[in-house]
Write a protein that holds these residues in place. Structure first.
Motif, PDB file in Angstrom:
ATOM      1  N   THR A  84      81.221 -16.922  -9.547  1.00  0.00           N
ATOM      2  CA  THR A  84      79.922 -16.899 -10.216  1.00  0.00           C
ATOM      3  C   THR A  84      80.084 -17.143 -11.704  1.00  0.00           C
ATOM      4  OG1 THR A  84      79.171 -15.247  -8.603  1.00  0.00           O
ATOM      5  CG2 THR A  84      77.828 -15.529 -10.577  1.00  0.00           C
ATOM      6  N   GLU A  85      79.359 -18.122 -12.201  1.00  0.00           N
ATOM      7  CA  GLU A  85      79.315 -18.379 -13.638  1.00  0.00           C
ATOM      8  C   GLU A  85      78.072 -17.693 -14.186  1.00  0.00           C
ATOM      9  OE1 GLU A  85      80.286 -22.553 -14.932  1.00  0.00           O
ATOM     10  OE2 GLU A  85      79.989 -22.875 -12.771  1.00  0.00           O
ATOM     11  N   VAL A  86      78.208 -17.055 -15.353  1.00  0.00           N
ATOM     12  CA  VAL A  86      77.102 -16.325 -15.951  1.00  0.00           C
ATOM     13  C   VAL A  86      76.831 -16.887 -17.342  1.00  0.00           C
ATOM     14  CG1 VAL A  86      76.271 -14.057 -16.685  1.00  0.00           C
ATOM     15  CG2 VAL A  86      77.754 -14.241 -14.675  1.00  0.00           C
ATOM     16  N   GLY A 144      67.987 -12.843 -23.404  1.00  0.00           N
ATOM     17  CA  GLY A 144      67.695 -11.888 -22.333  1.00  0.00           C
ATOM     18  C   GLY A 144      67.551 -12.512 -20.955  1.00  0.00           C
ATOM     19  N   THR A 145      67.660 -13.833 -20.873  1.00  0.00           N
ATOM     20  CA  THR A 145      67.583 -14.512 -19.589  1.00  0.00           C
ATOM     21  C   THR A 145      68.997 -14.888 -19.140  1.00  0.00           C
ATOM     22  OG1 THR A 145      65.384 -15.405 -20.024  1.00  0.00           O
ATOM     23  CG2 THR A 145      66.693 -16.528 -18.348  1.00  0.00           C
ATOM     24  N   ILE A 146      69.334 -14.486 -17.937  1.00  0.00           N
ATOM     25  CA  ILE A 146      70.642 -14.762 -17.363  1.00  0.00           C
ATOM     26  C   ILE A 146      70.497 -15.905 -16.367  1.00  0.00           C
ATOM     27  CG2 ILE A 146      72.483 -13.838 -15.876  1.00  0.00           C
ATOM     28  CD1 ILE A 146      72.440 -12.596 -18.654  1.00  0.00           C
ATOM     29  N   THR A 147      71.401 -16.865 -16.436  1.00  0.00           N
ATOM     30  CA  THR A 147      71.466 -17.941 -15.456  1.00  0.00           C
ATOM     31  C   THR A 147      72.770 -17.785 -14.683  1.00  0.00           C
ATOM     32  OG1 THR A 147      70.176 -19.412 -16.873  1.00  0.00           O
ATOM     33  CG2 THR A 147      71.454 -20.441 -15.107  1.00  0.00           C
ATOM     34  N   LEU A 148      72.652 -17.759 -13.367  1.00  0.00           N
ATOM     35  CA  LEU A 148      73.812 -17.620 -12.488  1.00  0.00           C
ATOM     36  C   LEU A 148      74.054 -18.946 -11.784  1.00  0.00           C
ATOM     37  CD1 LEU A 148      72.762 -14.248 -10.823  1.00  0.00           C
ATOM     38  CD2 LEU A 148      74.436 -14.538 -12.655  1.00  0.00           C
ATOM     39  N   ARG A 149      75.307 -19.388 -11.810  1.00  0.00           N
ATOM     40  CA  ARG A 149      75.695 -20.614 -11.114  1.00  0.00           C
ATOM     41  C   ARG A 149      76.982 -20.341 -10.353  1.00  0.00           C
ATOM     42  NH1 ARG A 149      74.667 -23.928 -16.355  1.00  0.00           N
ATOM     43  NH2 ARG A 149      72.432 -24.211 -16.205  1.00  0.00           N
ATOM     44  N   VAL A 168      70.975  -4.821 -15.212  1.00  0.00           N
ATOM     45  CA  VAL A 168      71.776  -4.595 -16.417  1.00  0.00           C
ATOM     46  C   VAL A 168      70.837  -4.481 -17.618  1.00  0.00           C
ATOM     47  CG1 VAL A 168      73.493  -5.624 -17.961  1.00  0.00           C
ATOM     48  CG2 VAL A 168      73.806  -5.761 -15.487  1.00  0.00           C
ATOM     49  N   GLU A 169      71.093  -3.477 -18.427  1.00  0.00           N
ATOM     50  CA  GLU A 169      70.251  -3.243 -19.599  1.00  0.00           C
ATOM     51  C   GLU A 169      70.244  -4.462 -20.520  1.00  0.00           C
ATOM     52  OE1 GLU A 169      69.410   0.230 -22.881  1.00  0.00           O
ATOM     53  OE2 GLU A 169      70.920   0.514 -21.344  1.00  0.00           O
ATOM     54  N   GLY A 170      69.053  -4.842 -20.955  1.00  0.00           N
ATOM     55  CA  GLY A 170      68.898  -5.985 -21.845  1.00  0.00           C
ATOM     56  C   GLY A 170      68.540  -7.265 -21.117  1.00  0.00           C
ATOM     57  N   VAL A 171      68.694  -7.282 -19.793  1.00  0.00           N
ATOM     58  CA  VAL A 171      68.356  -8.471 -19.012  1.00  0.00           C
ATOM     59  C   VAL A 171      66.866  -8.442 -18.709  1.00  0.00           C
ATOM     60  CG1 VAL A 171      68.700  -9.683 -16.826  1.00  0.00           C
ATOM     61  CG2 VAL A 171      70.654  -8.693 -18.025  1.00  0.00           C
ATOM     62  N   LYS A 172      66.177  -9.520 -19.088  1.00  0.00           N
ATOM     63  CA  LYS A 172      64.734  -9.620 -18.869  1.00  0.00           C
ATOM     64  C   LYS A 172      64.400 -10.472 -17.651  1.00  0.00           C
ATOM     65  CE  LYS A 172      63.974  -9.261 -23.815  1.00  0.00           C
ATOM     66  NZ  LYS A 172      63.694 -10.008 -25.024  1.00  0.00           N
ATOM     67  N   ASN A 173      65.236 -11.466 -17.386  1.00  0.00           N
ATOM     68  CA  ASN A 173      64.953 -12.416 -16.314  1.00  0.00           C
ATOM     69  C   ASN A 173      66.273 -12.989 -15.798  1.00  0.00           C
ATOM     70  OD1 ASN A 173      63.370 -14.058 -14.634  1.00  0.00           O
ATOM     71  ND2 ASN A 173      63.317 -15.709 -16.141  1.00  0.00           N
ATOM     72  N   VAL A 174      66.290 -13.370 -14.525  1.00  0.00           N
ATOM     73  CA  VAL A 174      67.476 -13.999 -13.945  1.00  0.00           C
ATOM     74  C   VAL A 174      67.065 -15.276 -13.231  1.00  0.00           C
ATOM     75  CG1 VAL A 174      69.338 -13.785 -12.259  1.00  0.00           C
ATOM     76  CG2 VAL A 174      68.717 -11.824 -13.657  1.00  0.00           C
ATOM     77  N   ASN A 175      67.703 -16.369 -13.597  1.00  0.00           N
ATOM     78  CA  ASN A 175      67.553 -17.642 -12.894  1.00  0.00           C
ATOM     79  C   ASN A 175      68.807 -17.812 -12.048  1.00  0.00           C
ATOM     80  OD1 ASN A 175      65.157 -18.308 -14.250  1.00  0.00           O
ATOM     81  ND2 ASN A 175      66.306 -19.138 -15.972  1.00  0.00           N
ATOM     82  N   ASN A 176      68.660 -17.662 -10.738  1.00  0.00           N
ATOM     83  CA  ASN A 176      69.816 -17.783  -9.861  1.00  0.00           C
ATOM     84  C   ASN A 176      69.874 -19.200  -9.306  1.00  0.00           C
ATOM     85  OD1 ASN A 176      71.830 -17.646  -7.930  1.00  0.00           O
ATOM     86  ND2 ASN A 176      71.380 -15.521  -7.438  1.00  0.00           N
ATOM     87  N   GLU A 177      70.788 -19.991  -9.850  1.00  0.00           N
ATOM     88  CA  GLU A 177      70.981 -21.379  -9.430  1.00  0.00           C
ATOM     89  C   GLU A 177      72.201 -21.525  -8.520  1.00  0.00           C
ATOM     90  OE1 GLU A 177      71.242 -23.578 -13.092  1.00  0.00           O
ATOM     91  OE2 GLU A 177      69.181 -23.073 -13.674  1.00  0.00           O
TER      92      GLU A 177
END
Length: 156
Positions: free
Chosen positions: A19-21, A26-31, A50-59
């Protein structure tokens, strides 16, 4: 980004090596590649907590059945074999750190003891959901065989 990557490292049902992060505002993208949809969804859930994460884009993509295992997955499999042999003190530290990194649980109010891979959680929680989540996070740490969750729920 480091908090998310570290959080994923503690959980045996997701692959931090595959997993690449990436992080921005505050937006995390996962690849990367997940073994199945459940692993992909769980990776999103752990990152969101996780504290500070507002949104996650899981790609992340889901590998097809019968596909050859990627070199990253082979490394992860070898790593998991080594990590499963960790001692009780290390398991306790991993559980405490896992609880610390998740905003929905309290590492400060939770006592963690480990004996022969069996983790006992004691302390207080504000809600039943917090208690259950602490147990779930503890059970997902590498090396944990069983979790005895005797946290007491105190409603203020």
């Amino acid at each position: 980004m480091t908090k998310v990557k570290t959080t994923l490292l503690f959980h045996r049902n997701v692959s931090t090596t595959a997993t690449e992060v990436f992080a921005k505002d505050g937006t995390i993208t996962l690849r990367g590649e997940a073994d199945n949809n459940a692993q992909k969804d769980l990776t999103t859930e752990y990152a969101l907590d996780v504290e500070g994460v507002k949104n996650v884009n899981n790609e992340m993509t889901v590998s097809e059945a019968g596909e050859a295992t990627s070199s990253a997955q082979k490394i992860a499999a070898k790593t998991n074999v080594v990590v499963e042999l960790i001692d009780d003190t290390s398991i306790t530290a991993l559980v405490k750190t896992s609880l610390l990194y998740h905003r929905s649980t309290s590492a400060i109010n939770t006592e963690v003891e480990t004996k022969n891979g069996v983790v006992t959680l004691k302390g207080i929680a504000k809600t039943s959901a917090e208690k259950d989540l602490a147990g779930r996070y503890a059970s997902d740490v590498n090396g944990v065989n069983k979790v005895n969750n005797i946290i007491i729920v105190i409603v203020e």
